[in-house]
Design a protein around this motif. Structure first.
Motif, mmCIF file in Angstrom:
data_model
loop_
_atom_site.group_PDB
_atom_site.id
_atom_site.type_symbol
_atom_site.label_atom_id
_atom_site.label_comp_id
_atom_site.label_asym_id
_atom_site.label_seq_id
_atom_site.Cartn_x
_atom_site.Cartn_y
_atom_site.Cartn_z
ATOM 1 N N ARG A 265 0.837 -1.193 0.000
ATOM 2 C CA ARG A 265 0.000 0.000 0.000
ATOM 3 C C ARG A 265 0.879 1.253 0.000
ATOM 4 N N TYR A 266 0.397 2.254 -0.720
ATOM 5 C CA TYR A 266 1.126 3.519 -0.835
ATOM 6 C C TYR A 266 0.194 4.672 -0.466
ATOM 7 N N ASP A 267 0.598 5.429 0.534
ATOM 8 C CA ASP A 267 -0.153 6.605 0.975
ATOM 9 C C ASP A 267 0.115 7.726 -0.023
ATOM 10 N N ILE A 268 -0.883 8.034 -0.848
ATOM 11 C CA ILE A 268 -0.684 8.977 -1.945
ATOM 12 C C ILE A 268 -0.409 10.373 -1.438
ATOM 13 N N GLY A 315 5.521 -3.885 -17.533
ATOM 14 C CA GLY A 315 6.700 -3.249 -16.973
ATOM 15 C C GLY A 315 6.439 -2.164 -15.955
ATOM 16 N N TYR A 316 5.210 -2.077 -15.452
ATOM 17 C CA TYR A 316 4.890 -1.066 -14.450
ATOM 18 C C TYR A 316 5.179 -1.574 -13.039
ATOM 19 N N ASN A 317 5.517 -0.646 -12.155
ATOM 20 C CA ASN A 317 5.531 -0.924 -10.724
ATOM 21 C C ASN A 317 4.113 -0.673 -10.209
ATOM 22 N N VAL A 318 3.566 -1.641 -9.493
ATOM 23 C CA VAL A 318 2.148 -1.576 -9.137
ATOM 24 C C VAL A 318 1.973 -1.640 -7.626
ATOM 25 N N ASP A 319 1.358 -0.615 -7.058
ATOM 26 C CA ASP A 319 1.057 -0.566 -5.632
ATOM 27 C C ASP A 319 -0.444 -0.395 -5.427
ATOM 28 N N ASN A 346 3.263 2.985 -11.799
ATOM 29 C CA ASN A 346 4.379 3.870 -12.139
ATOM 30 C C ASN A 346 5.351 3.205 -13.096
ATOM 31 N N LYS A 347 5.825 3.985 -14.046
ATOM 32 C CA LYS A 347 6.946 3.578 -14.907
ATOM 33 C C LYS A 347 7.653 4.841 -15.377
ATOM 34 N N GLY A 348 8.883 5.028 -14.901
ATOM 35 C CA GLY A 348 9.590 6.253 -15.225
ATOM 36 C C GLY A 348 8.828 7.458 -14.697
ATOM 37 N N TYR A 352 -0.315 6.327 -13.274
ATOM 38 C CA TYR A 352 -1.758 6.206 -13.478
ATOM 39 C C TYR A 352 -2.390 5.721 -12.176
ATOM 40 N N TYR A 353 -3.602 6.216 -11.919
ATOM 41 C CA TYR A 353 -4.414 5.684 -10.830
ATOM 42 C C TYR A 353 -5.540 4.870 -11.463
ATOM 43 N N ILE A 354 -5.700 3.617 -11.013
ATOM 44 C CA ILE A 354 -6.642 2.711 -11.685
ATOM 45 C C ILE A 354 -7.553 2.042 -10.667
ATOM 46 N N GLN A 355 -8.848 2.052 -10.974
ATOM 47 C CA GLN A 355 -9.831 1.307 -10.218
ATOM 48 C C GLN A 355 -10.345 0.147 -11.073
ATOM 49 N N SER A 356 -10.486 -1.018 -10.470
ATOM 50 C CA SER A 356 -11.113 -2.159 -11.128
ATOM 51 C C SER A 356 -12.558 -2.236 -10.649
#
Length: 416
Positions: A265-268, A315-319, A346-348, A352-356
Motif C-alpha cells: 500500500r502507498y499513501d498517496i 513493466g509497471y511498478n504496481v502498488d 508507475n513507470k519512469g 496512473y491511478y486505476i480502479q477495477s
C-alpha cells in the motif's frame, strides 16, 4: 499450434550480444524453453545465423547427462567454437549443471559467445538469481500467456475467451488442451507435483501441511488485505498453531518462486509506503482456481488479479493506493476516512491511478468509484476499468472509463 510470444521475443532480440548472461526466468511451464529454443532460434536462423553456430545443451535430456559435470560442459562448448564468428549458447534446465554459476561466468570471458539460459526449479527461479552472476546477468522474466496472447490462438468470441481465461488461466499447455476436464486435471496435478514440491525441496520445509493450508488461504483471499498476523490468527481460529515468522517465511517462499506477487500500500498524500497489510495476486489465475478446486470463482477479484498481472507484464511498478481525507460523520463531527485505489501504477515519469470495477450499472456506482480519485490533488491520469464491453469514454470529472477488453487487447490502452 504455435503461440507467438513477440513481447518477450523482442526483449531477447534487444538483449542480443550485450556481454551478459541472458537469464530467462518465470513460473514453471510458462514457456521459457519454447521461447528460447524455438522462437528465438528461428529468428536468428532467419537472420543469417548458421545452424553450426548454435550450441545447445538440454540438461534434463538423458543424452546430455554427462554434461551435468562442470568441466565436461565447459569443454564441450569450447570444442564447438571453431572460428571467430558469433556463437549462441543455449542451456536449458541449467540448474542441473554442477557449479553452474562458475561455468556461466567462464563463458562470459569468451568474446564470441552469447549465452542464454533457462531453468525450472525453485532455486533457479529465485528472485535473487541474478546476483549469482556477479552483476553480469540480464533477467528476462516471462509470465503465462496474457489475455491478448491467449486470444491470438482462441477461435471463439472475446466474451467466451474471457470466460475460459478467468477459469483456466494462461499456461500454454493448458490453453492447448481441448477439454475442460483435461485442463482442470493438468492444473491440479502441476500445482501439487511441481510447484509445491519445488518450494518444499528448495526451502527444506518440514511441515508441508502448514504450507498447503497457507496456500489455500492466500488463494481464497486474492485482492484482499492481509498480513502474517492475520493469517496466523486464522490458523488459531481453525485450532492450528503457527508463528507469524513461519507465515512470513512461507509467503516469501511463494513470492520467490513467482507463484504469487505482493503489492504494498502507498499513501498517496503522505507519499510513503504502508508495508502492512498488503495484497497478494497469483501469477496465473488458473493455478489459483485449481488450488481451490474451482470454487470461489468471484469474477470481481479474478478480474482485479488479471489487471494486476497485465500491468506488471507491461513493466509497471504496481502498488495499492491509499487516500486519507477528513469528512463529517452523521453527527457532524470531523473524522479521518481512508479510501483505497486499487492500483497506483508507475513507470519512469508516468503514473496512473486505476480502479477495477466489475460493473457500473448507474451513476451512483460511478460516483463511488470516482470518489477516491477526486481527493487526489495531482494531475496524473485516473482510470476506471470495468467488465462491460463498452466504448471508452470520459466522465464529467475527466476520468477515463475503459472496458476490460479494450485494456487487455490494446497495449497502448492507458494512453487513450
Amino acid at each position: 499450434m504455435i503461440i507467438n510470444r513477440d513481447f518477450y521475443l523482442n526483449k531477447l532480440i534487444s538483449a542480443r550480444q550485450n556481454n551478459m548472461v541472458k537469464v530467462i526466468t518465470g513460473i514453471r511451464r510458462c514457456g521459457k524453453s519454447f521461447l528460447l529454443f524455438n522462437l528465438f532460434k528461428e529468428y536468428l536462423s532467419q537472420n543469417g545465423i548458421d545452424e553450426s553456430h548454435f550450441i545447445e545443451i538440454q540438461f534434463d535430456d538423458f543424452a546430455f547427462r554427462k554434461y551435468r559435470n562442470a568441466e565436461e560442459a565447459y569443454n564441450f562448448v569450447k570444442s564447438k567454437l571453431i572460428d571467430s564468428k558469433q556463437y549462441y549458447i543455449f542451456l536449458d534446465e541449467v540448474q542441473l549443471l554442477e557449479n553452474f554459476e562458475d561455468v556461466l561466468n567462464g563463458f562470459l570471458h569468451i568474446p564470441n559467445a552469447d549465452v542464454y539460459v533457462t531453468g525450472s526449479n525453485a532455486k533457479f527461479l529465485s528472485k535473487d538469481i541474478i546476483t549469482e552472476f556477479r552483476g553480469r546477468g540480464d533477467e528476462i522474466h516471462i509470465s503465462p500467456l496474457s489475455f491478448s496472447e491467449f486470444m491470438s490462438v482462441y477461435s471463439g468470441s472475446v466474451e467466451d475467451g474471457w470466460k475460459e481465461y478467468i477459469t483456466y488461466g494462461g499456461l500454454p499447455a493448458v490453453v492447448l488442451l481441448k477439454s475442460p476436464e483435461k485442463k482442470a486435471e493438468y492444473l491440479k496435478n502441476i500445482f501439487a507435483e511441481t510447484y509445491i514440491t519445488d518450494i518444499v525441496e528448495r526451502n527444506k520445509v518440514k511441515n508441508t501441511s502448514e504450507l498447503e493450508d497457507l496456500i489455500n488461504m492466500v488463494s481464497s483471499s486474492i485482492g484482499s488485505l492481509t498480513n502474517p498476523k492475520k493469517i496466523a490468527d486464522t490458523f488459531v481460529s481453525n485450532k492450528k498453531k503457527i508463528s507469524q515468522e513461519t507465515v512470513k517465511k512461507y509467503l516469501e517462499y511463494l513470492s520467490d518462486s513467482f507463484l504469487v506477487s505482493a503489492s504494498y500500500r502507498y499513501d498517496i498524500k503522505g507519499k510513503k509506503y504502508i508495508y502492512t497489510p498488503l495484497k497478494y495476486y497469483f501469477s496465473d489465475i488458473g493455478l489459483r482456481n485449481a488450488r481451490l478446486n474451482f470454487r470461489q470463482m468471484e469474477e470481481t477479484h479474478i478480474m482485479e488479479n488479471i489487471i494486476y498481472n497485465e500491468l506488471v507484464m507491461r513493466g509497471y511498478n504496481v502498488d495499492v493506493g491509499v487516500v486519507q481525507i477528513s469528512e463529517r460523520n452523521k453527527a457532524g463531527k470531523s473524522c479521518r476516512v481512508q479510501y483505497e485505489i486499487d492500483f497506483v501504477v508507475n513507470k519512469g515519469f508516468k503514473r496512473y491511478y486505476i480502479q477495477s470495477a466489475f460493473a457500473l450499472p448507474d451513476r451512483e456506482k460511478v460516483l463511488q468509484e470516482e470518489r477516491p480519485f477526486l481527493n487526489i490533488s495531482d494531475s496524473f491520469k485516473k482510470i476506471i476499468i470495468e467488465k462491460t464491453n463498452i466504448h471508452s469514454y470520459y466522465t464529467e470529472e475527466g476520468i477515463l472509463v475503459l472496458s476490460i477488453f479494450d485494456f487487455l487487447l490494446n497495449e497502448n490502452s492507458l494512453e487513450i
